[in-house]
Design a protein around this motif. Structure first.
Motif, PDB file in Angstrom:
ATOM      1  N   GLY B 134       0.820  -1.206   0.000  1.00  0.00           N
ATOM      2  CA  GLY B 134       0.000   0.000   0.000  1.00  0.00           C
ATOM      3  C   GLY B 134       0.855   1.258   0.000  1.00  0.00           C
ATOM      4  O   GLY B 134       0.610   2.198  -0.764  1.00  0.00           O
ATOM      5  N   ALA B 135       1.856   1.268   0.853  1.00  0.00           N
ATOM      6  CA  ALA B 135       2.725   2.440   0.950  1.00  0.00           C
ATOM      7  C   ALA B 135       3.499   2.651  -0.347  1.00  0.00           C
ATOM      8  O   ALA B 135       3.712   3.789  -0.787  1.00  0.00           O
ATOM      9  N   ALA B 137       2.495   1.792  -3.393  1.00  0.00           N
ATOM     10  CA  ALA B 137       1.568   2.327  -4.393  1.00  0.00           C
ATOM     11  C   ALA B 137       1.373   3.817  -4.155  1.00  0.00           C
ATOM     12  O   ALA B 137       1.345   4.621  -5.090  1.00  0.00           O
ATOM     13  N   ARG B 138       1.238   4.199  -2.889  1.00  0.00           N
ATOM     14  CA  ARG B 138       1.033   5.606  -2.575  1.00  0.00           C
ATOM     15  C   ARG B 138       2.253   6.426  -2.997  1.00  0.00           C
ATOM     16  O   ARG B 138       2.119   7.538  -3.498  1.00  0.00           O
ATOM     17  N   ILE B 141       1.970   7.054  -6.616  1.00  0.00           N
ATOM     18  CA  ILE B 141       0.928   8.058  -6.860  1.00  0.00           C
ATOM     19  C   ILE B 141       1.459   9.446  -6.527  1.00  0.00           C
ATOM     20  O   ILE B 141       1.215  10.415  -7.244  1.00  0.00           O
ATOM     21  N   ASP B 142       2.224   9.538  -5.452  1.00  0.00           N
ATOM     22  CA  ASP B 142       2.735  10.839  -5.034  1.00  0.00           C
ATOM     23  C   ASP B 142       3.974  11.264  -5.817  1.00  0.00           C
ATOM     24  O   ASP B 142       4.591  12.274  -5.483  1.00  0.00           O
ATOM     25  N   ASP B 156      -3.818  -2.456  -5.645  1.00  0.00           N
ATOM     26  CA  ASP B 156      -2.874  -1.354  -5.454  1.00  0.00           C
ATOM     27  C   ASP B 156      -2.427  -0.776  -6.789  1.00  0.00           C
ATOM     28  O   ASP B 156      -2.212   0.430  -6.915  1.00  0.00           O
ATOM     29  N   ALA B 159      -5.190   1.277  -8.207  1.00  0.00           N
ATOM     30  CA  ALA B 159      -5.265   2.593  -7.570  1.00  0.00           C
ATOM     31  C   ALA B 159      -4.311   3.572  -8.255  1.00  0.00           C
ATOM     32  O   ALA B 159      -4.642   4.743  -8.449  1.00  0.00           O
ATOM     33  N   ARG B 163      -5.689   6.893 -10.162  1.00  0.00           N
ATOM     34  CA  ARG B 163      -5.394   8.209  -9.621  1.00  0.00           C
ATOM     35  C   ARG B 163      -4.414   9.017 -10.441  1.00  0.00           C
ATOM     36  O   ARG B 163      -4.336  10.233 -10.309  1.00  0.00           O
ATOM     37  N   LYS B 217      -5.891  -3.605   6.299  1.00  0.00           N
ATOM     38  CA  LYS B 217      -5.880  -2.217   5.856  1.00  0.00           C
ATOM     39  C   LYS B 217      -4.497  -1.805   5.377  1.00  0.00           C
ATOM     40  O   LYS B 217      -4.354  -0.986   4.483  1.00  0.00           O
ATOM     41  N   THR B 218      -3.471  -2.344   6.031  1.00  0.00           N
ATOM     42  CA  THR B 218      -2.119  -1.900   5.707  1.00  0.00           C
ATOM     43  C   THR B 218      -1.313  -2.952   4.960  1.00  0.00           C
ATOM     44  O   THR B 218      -0.252  -2.645   4.442  1.00  0.00           O
ATOM     45  N   THR B 256       1.342  -4.477  11.020  1.00  0.00           N
ATOM     46  CA  THR B 256       1.020  -3.677   9.840  1.00  0.00           C
ATOM     47  C   THR B 256       1.467  -4.344   8.546  1.00  0.00           C
ATOM     48  O   THR B 256       1.008  -3.965   7.481  1.00  0.00           O
ATOM     49  N   GLY B 384     -12.711  -1.162   2.309  1.00  0.00           N
ATOM     50  CA  GLY B 384     -12.838   0.285   2.274  1.00  0.00           C
ATOM     51  C   GLY B 384     -13.253   0.835   3.630  1.00  0.00           C
ATOM     52  O   GLY B 384     -13.509   0.081   4.579  1.00  0.00           O
TER      53      GLY B 384
END
Lengths: 279, 395
Positions: B134-135, B137-138, B141-142, B156, B159, B163, B217-218, B256, B384
């Motif tokens: 998840g991190a 993928a973020r 994205i960032d 992921d 996403a 985005r 979630k993580t 996590t 979600g």
């Protein structure tokens, strides 16, 4: 152009330059990130913010974070004062070593601290095995969170109180003794009032630090929702869901509560100064 | 092939290339001795995104020069050593991946480069970045400029596409097998001799059994765990929400990430059963000894597909595109498949694999994510905000 607020308020030269540098750095490092967080909050709007924060899971995470930080900081207040007192007032073998070791929590990566504490306090760890017969489990419970936060916050109290104890004049205690006061009385009525402002500052610093602590706590807390899930972890979880608004909402809630607490501590400090006089 | 390497601070040596040591260094035969060191002039085959590249950036930043420069230079000499200066004309790939693939890609990068140069191409500098799916993928994205992403589940990667629009939404049909060159599944790791007698999913909801699994979630892996338990309940006419809820009430520690849970179970001694990626379970057996843990294969599990894709929008040159496409396609080659099998992944092509690697995997009934309606449906509904997982912990 150099009139107004930038006119040097003192005969000391260099105000304009140093003030400019100070404001620039402060803006980049502190004000901008907090401003961005608050700006995000403004865009969401207070009603939606409240909706996002107002759930059982978030409230239990927030109360856990602040309760654990409060308990750990209170412990540090007492224990840190004792530690600073011993380091300043007594001479013994290994004093300098202990003095240096107090700073270790500052230097150690918090994840390392968390993993080390977990390894010690886990049911198969050295302390964990010793505590198990007493029916006490530390790792993966709220007590584990306290232990991690005590570790993180200790140097803040010690390092703010220590210099003040060093400055304490022995005369005062001697006078107190010659006037017939017993040791406990001197401690309570002469020494403690002098130390109160520094103690409160150290307490506030430790508290502020431990409320937001993430790195060490997630290893030793069980991270079970409603029981051992701290608010910073919930922020990370919201980010993992790409729910940046909800993450900002929890961040703002923490900011508001922290700010209120620090304000209260400041008020107590002002009040105690007025009562005791400037120290 | 003659290669020049650097030994220590200044000395150079030249000789015939023997092998790559995997951490960027190579070993050469210099006639009188075998030496190892970082190659000069040709870029390193694999370099982790980290410290000294950031360091070099800081150095070229201008404002940090002056007083700091002397100290920094010393540090760069100490840490960076032989970083090649001219890398502009070579092609670079940044592979953004998840946690448990660390060991696999370290070896695959060397395998790929050896094959790629044998085709008459210039060697490619492959940099790796690992972390929770998840991190990771973020981060992409960032703005992390990934050339390829190789993550734990397609949600992921979806996403990222959704985005950023860096690659088309139908990315998963661009490569064979749903773009998953290797797959895995979810199995149980129990303590030696299986003292709690855990045989299948329904043993996990018994009173007093402690189950270790990360937070869905993580952790990408934990979502596969969740769905596998769900599938079992559906197959056996149990109420799936109640069944999975009961299972999570037996979880004393919710880490996590997948590696965190493995540590909690194996090192801290918490829990009776660990829900693990099959490849992580085999790795734990290999690392910690067969006499410490047993693998239990449940009656039903899920086919976990960690997919890969090219991030088209981050491609800067045709040469880079060619190399990156080849990098992903070569994952399906028999050699790479054999490598994946030796890292305990269920790969498709067993033709070059060692017999014991290919025979390791037990047959079991695997449901797929398509049975649940695909990740675009599953992700919001189950994981979600306010989804089925959240409801377990809301009363």
């Amino acid at each position: 152009m150099r009139a107004g607020i930038l006119r040097s308020p003192s005969p000391l030269p260099g105000f304009g330059l140093s003030f400019g540098i100070m404001m620039t750095v402060l803006s980049i490092v502190v004000l901008l990130p907090i401003g961005a967080l608050l700006g995000r909050g403004l865009m969401i709007g207070p009603a939606d913010l409240w909706d996002m924060v107002n759930s059982r899971r978030i409230w239990s995470a927030l109360t856990l974070s602040f309760r654990a930080a409060l308990i750990a900081s209170l412990f540090n207040l007492v224990f840190g004062l004792m530690l600073a007192w011993v380091l300043v007032r007594y001479r013994f073998w290994g004093r300098r070593f202990i003095d240096a070791a107090v700073d270790l929590p500052f230097a150690l990566p918090t994840a390392v601290a968390g993993i080390a504490l977990t390894a010690l306090y886990a049911p198969n760890g050295v302390f964990g095995q010793a505590l198990a017969p007493l029916g006490l489990q530390v790792a993966y419970t709220e007590i584990g969170i306290w232990v991690a936060l005590v570790f993180i916050g200790l140097p803040f109290v010690v390092r703010t109180v220590q210099p003040v104890i060093e400055e304490l004049e022995a005369d005062l205690e001697e006078v107190s003794a010659t006037l017939g006061a017993r040791r406990a009385y001197t401690l309570r009525r002469v020494i403690l009032p002098t130390l109160t402002p520094a103690l409160l500052t150290g307490f506030a610093l430790a508290l502020a630090r431990s409320v937001g602590e993430y790195g060490s706590v997630i290893f030793i807390a069980g991270n079970i929702p409603n029981l051992t899930e701290i608010a910073p972890l919930l922020i990370v979880i919201r980010l993992e869901e790409y729910n940046y608004d909800a993450a900002a909402a929890i961040g703002i809630a923490m900011l508001v509560i922290s700010f209120a607490m620090l304000l209260a501590i400041n008020a107590i400090q002002t009040w105690s100064r007025r009562r005791i006089g400037l120290v | 092939m003659y290669r020049t390497i650097q030994i220590g601070g200044h000395a150079l040596a030249q000789g015939i290339f023997l092998r790559s040591l995997g951490d960027g260094r190579i070993e050469i035969d210099a006639g009188h001795a075998r030496l190892s060191g970082h190659p000069v002039a040709t870029p390193r085959s694999s370099e982790t995104v980290s410290f000294h590249s950031a360091f070099r950036k800081a150095l070229t930043g201008g404002h940090l020069r002056g007083g700091l420069l002397a100290g920094l230079t010393g540090l760069v000499l100490a840490f960076g050593g032989t970083t090649p200066a001219a890398a502009q004309d070579s092609v670079e790939i940044l592979n953004v991946s998840y946690d448990p693939t660390r060991e696999f890609y370290r070896e695959y990068n060397d395998l790929f480069n050896a094959w790629w140069t044998a085709q008459g191409n210039a060697p490619v500098t492959i940099r790796q970045s690992h972390g929770g799916a998840g991190a990771q993928a973020r981060a992409v994205i960032d703005g992390l400029e990934a050339t390829v992403v190789t993550l734990a589940l397609s949600a992921d990667i979806d996403a990222i596409s959704e985005r950023t629009g860096l690659f088309p939404a139908d990315w998963q049909s661009r490569l064979p097998h749903n773009s998953s060159p290797y797959t895995s599944t979810i199995v149980f790791l129990v303590r030696e001799g299986n003292p709690r007698g855990i045989e299948d999913w329904d043993d996990l909801v018994a009173d007093g059994v402690q189950v270790i699994t990360p937070n869905p979630k993580t952790s990408g892996g934990a979502r596969w765990n969740f769905l596998a338990a769900w599938a079992y309940a559906e197959r056996n006419d149990l109420d799936p929400a109640e069944f999975v809820g009961a299972m999570y009430r037996n979880v004393p520690v919710l880490d996590t990430g997948a590696r965190g849970s493995t540590t909690t179970f194996t090192q801290r001694g918490i829990g009776d059963v660990l829900l693990a990626w099959e490849n992580e379970a085999f790795l734990a057996l290999a690392e910690l000894g067969e006499d410490a843990f047993d693998i239990v294969v449940p009656s039903v599990s899920i086919l976990a597909e960690p997919p890969v894709t090219l991030v088209d929008g981050n491609i800067t040159s045709d040469a880079q595109r060619a190399a990156a496409e080849a990098y992903l396609q070569h994952l399906y080659s028999p050699e790479a498949q054999a490598l994946a099998l030796s890292h305990y992944y269920r790969a498709w092509d067993t033709s070059l694999a060692a017999p014991e690697d290919a025979a390791r995997f037990p047959e079991l009934d695997l449901v797929t994510i398509a049975d649940f309606g695909g990740w675009p449906v599953v992700q919001p509904e189950y994981f979600g905000d306010g989804g089925i997982f959240d409801q377990i912990y809301e009363e």
